[in-house]
Design a protein around this motif. Sequence first.
Motif, mmCIF file in Angstrom:
data_model
loop_
_atom_site.group_PDB
_atom_site.id
_atom_site.type_symbol
_atom_site.label_atom_id
_atom_site.label_comp_id
_atom_site.label_asym_id
_atom_site.label_seq_id
_atom_site.Cartn_x
_atom_site.Cartn_y
_atom_site.Cartn_z
ATOM 1 N N MET A 1 85.952 -17.694 29.511
ATOM 2 C CA MET A 1 85.945 -18.248 28.138
ATOM 3 C C MET A 1 84.538 -18.098 27.534
ATOM 4 O O MET A 1 83.562 -18.575 28.087
ATOM 5 C CB MET A 1 86.368 -19.719 28.208
ATOM 6 C CG MET A 1 86.424 -20.439 26.902
ATOM 7 S SD MET A 1 87.849 -20.078 25.857
ATOM 8 C CE MET A 1 89.140 -21.103 26.553
ATOM 9 N N THR A 2 84.440 -17.429 26.419
ATOM 10 C CA THR A 2 83.156 -17.312 25.724
ATOM 11 C C THR A 2 83.057 -18.425 24.698
ATOM 12 O O THR A 2 84.028 -18.705 24.006
ATOM 13 C CB THR A 2 83.071 -15.978 24.946
ATOM 14 O OG1 THR A 2 83.619 -14.956 25.760
ATOM 15 C CG2 THR A 2 81.644 -15.648 24.566
ATOM 16 N N GLU A 3 81.868 -19.017 24.638
ATOM 17 C CA GLU A 3 81.688 -20.065 23.642
ATOM 18 C C GLU A 3 80.629 -19.659 22.622
ATOM 19 O O GLU A 3 79.550 -19.220 22.984
ATOM 20 C CB GLU A 3 81.265 -21.361 24.337
ATOM 21 C CG GLU A 3 81.388 -22.550 23.422
ATOM 22 C CD GLU A 3 81.090 -23.868 24.120
ATOM 23 O OE1 GLU A 3 81.824 -24.246 25.053
ATOM 24 O OE2 GLU A 3 80.113 -24.520 23.720
ATOM 25 N N HIS A 4 80.979 -19.754 21.355
ATOM 26 C CA HIS A 4 80.022 -19.433 20.301
ATOM 27 C C HIS A 4 79.537 -20.725 19.678
ATOM 28 O O HIS A 4 80.323 -21.636 19.456
ATOM 29 C CB HIS A 4 80.685 -18.595 19.204
ATOM 30 C CG HIS A 4 81.293 -17.344 19.711
ATOM 31 N ND1 HIS A 4 80.569 -16.204 19.951
ATOM 32 C CD2 HIS A 4 82.575 -17.061 20.043
ATOM 33 C CE1 HIS A 4 81.380 -15.268 20.404
ATOM 34 N NE2 HIS A 4 82.595 -15.757 20.481
ATOM 35 N N LEU A 5 78.263 -20.759 19.355
ATOM 36 C CA LEU A 5 77.719 -21.919 18.668
ATOM 37 C C LEU A 5 77.533 -21.570 17.198
ATOM 38 O O LEU A 5 76.939 -20.549 16.873
ATOM 39 C CB LEU A 5 76.374 -22.296 19.291
ATOM 40 C CG LEU A 5 75.679 -23.498 18.666
ATOM 41 C CD1 LEU A 5 76.462 -24.775 18.950
ATOM 42 C CD2 LEU A 5 74.271 -23.631 19.210
ATOM 43 N N LEU A 6 78.067 -22.389 16.352
ATOM 44 C CA LEU A 6 78.020 -22.115 14.920
ATOM 45 C C LEU A 6 77.376 -23.310 14.221
ATOM 46 O O LEU A 6 77.973 -24.380 14.158
ATOM 47 C CB LEU A 6 79.458 -21.895 14.453
ATOM 48 C CG LEU A 6 79.734 -21.496 13.028
ATOM 49 C CD1 LEU A 6 78.921 -20.298 12.633
ATOM 50 C CD2 LEU A 6 81.221 -21.147 12.887
ATOM 51 N N LEU B 1 86.532 -25.670 18.335
ATOM 52 C CA LEU B 1 87.697 -24.959 17.817
ATOM 53 C C LEU B 1 88.111 -23.914 18.841
ATOM 54 O O LEU B 1 87.261 -23.213 19.393
ATOM 55 C CB LEU B 1 87.344 -24.235 16.511
ATOM 56 C CG LEU B 1 86.787 -25.067 15.368
ATOM 57 C CD1 LEU B 1 86.347 -24.152 14.234
ATOM 58 C CD2 LEU B 1 87.837 -26.037 14.862
ATOM 59 N N HIS B 2 89.393 -23.817 19.093
ATOM 60 C CA HIS B 2 89.858 -22.767 19.988
ATOM 61 C C HIS B 2 90.238 -21.558 19.158
ATOM 62 O O HIS B 2 91.199 -21.578 18.411
ATOM 63 C CB HIS B 2 91.005 -23.258 20.863
ATOM 64 C CG HIS B 2 90.508 -24.203 21.900
ATOM 65 N ND1 HIS B 2 90.074 -23.786 23.130
ATOM 66 C CD2 HIS B 2 90.269 -25.534 21.838
ATOM 67 C CE1 HIS B 2 89.616 -24.835 23.803
ATOM 68 N NE2 HIS B 2 89.732 -25.918 23.036
ATOM 69 N N TRP B 3 89.423 -20.566 19.262
ATOM 70 C CA TRP B 3 89.544 -19.382 18.406
ATOM 71 C C TRP B 3 90.654 -18.487 18.907
ATOM 72 O O TRP B 3 91.505 -18.033 18.168
ATOM 73 C CB TRP B 3 88.206 -18.649 18.468
ATOM 74 C CG TRP B 3 87.750 -18.106 17.167
ATOM 75 C CD1 TRP B 3 87.518 -16.802 16.884
ATOM 76 C CD2 TRP B 3 87.472 -18.845 15.984
ATOM 77 N NE1 TRP B 3 87.112 -16.689 15.591
ATOM 78 C CE2 TRP B 3 87.074 -17.919 15.020
ATOM 79 C CE3 TRP B 3 87.529 -20.202 15.659
ATOM 80 C CZ2 TRP B 3 86.731 -18.308 13.728
ATOM 81 C CZ3 TRP B 3 87.191 -20.589 14.387
ATOM 82 C CH2 TRP B 3 86.809 -19.648 13.438
ATOM 83 N N SER B 4 90.601 -18.227 20.218
ATOM 84 C CA SER B 4 91.629 -17.395 20.860
ATOM 85 C C SER B 4 91.683 -17.833 22.315
ATOM 86 O O SER B 4 90.988 -18.773 22.708
ATOM 87 C CB SER B 4 91.233 -15.921 20.758
ATOM 88 O OG SER B 4 90.086 -15.697 21.546
ATOM 89 N N ASP B 5 92.477 -17.151 23.136
ATOM 90 C CA ASP B 5 92.568 -17.499 24.560
ATOM 91 C C ASP B 5 91.210 -17.383 25.246
ATOM 92 O O ASP B 5 90.922 -18.095 26.197
ATOM 93 C CB ASP B 5 93.540 -16.561 25.277
ATOM 94 C CG ASP B 5 94.956 -16.804 24.783
ATOM 95 O OD1 ASP B 5 95.151 -17.815 24.084
ATOM 96 O OD2 ASP B 5 95.837 -15.982 25.078
ATOM 97 N N LYS B 6 90.406 -16.479 24.740
ATOM 98 C CA LYS B 6 89.144 -16.179 25.429
ATOM 99 C C LYS B 6 87.916 -16.754 24.745
ATOM 100 O O LYS B 6 86.831 -16.705 25.284
ATOM 101 C CB LYS B 6 88.961 -14.657 25.539
ATOM 102 C CG LYS B 6 90.035 -13.957 26.360
ATOM 103 C CD LYS B 6 89.517 -12.586 26.796
ATOM 104 C CE LYS B 6 90.564 -11.791 27.549
ATOM 105 N NZ LYS B 6 91.551 -11.190 26.667
#
Length: 174
Positions: free
Chosen positions: A1-6, A47-52
């Motif tokens: 799982m990749t996590e982006h910080l926004l 937020l869950h953007w996609s499965d990954k």
Amino acid sequence: MTEHLLKILIVGDGNVGKSSFVHRYVNGQFNKTYKMTVGVDFSVKLLHWSDKEKVRLQLWDVAGQERFISMTRIYYKGALGCVMMFDVTSASSFLNCRHWKQDLDNKAILPNGHSIPCILLANKCDLAQRVVSADSINRFSKANGFVAWMETSVKDNTNIGEILSVMSNLDSVQ
Ligand code: GDP
């Protein structure tokens, strides 16, 4: 799982509805007596953007320091987008957006040298005693380089969910 910080900034004069907006967006509630602690603070929504992929959305509110209009560079650092808010029943909160935008354009610079994209929100559109017309907002928004503007009511939950989906489609975020 990749996590982006926004990191998204919420700016604008006091009493226009910024902390209510953050509270509404993060907790799904409008609470008349809710007030954030004074000082720059942020709330997080996952937020869950996609499965990954998931996105950790950081909403930074200037709570209590609006009178300075000019914010420190620390506040702006690393921000990828901005939500600027005014109150349609307050002409001065609209006029001050010019200063807020200048401060933003001077300090919130992306690695590519552009200033961060900013959405303008005309809040409290549920109220009848409106003094700022759609026409003047439109002209102001175009002349000052906003990516979009929207009428919102944090109270009635009008256009609140839409804002951050506009944000997350911006080039700087992808
Ligand atoms: P801030 O100082 O910009 O963070 O503003 P607040 O979130 O504290 O809101 C100021 C006041 O405006 C509070 O009494 C809120 O309940 C009220 N308020 C916020 N959004 C709306 C809205 O969309 N419509 C109306 N009628 N009142 C609102």
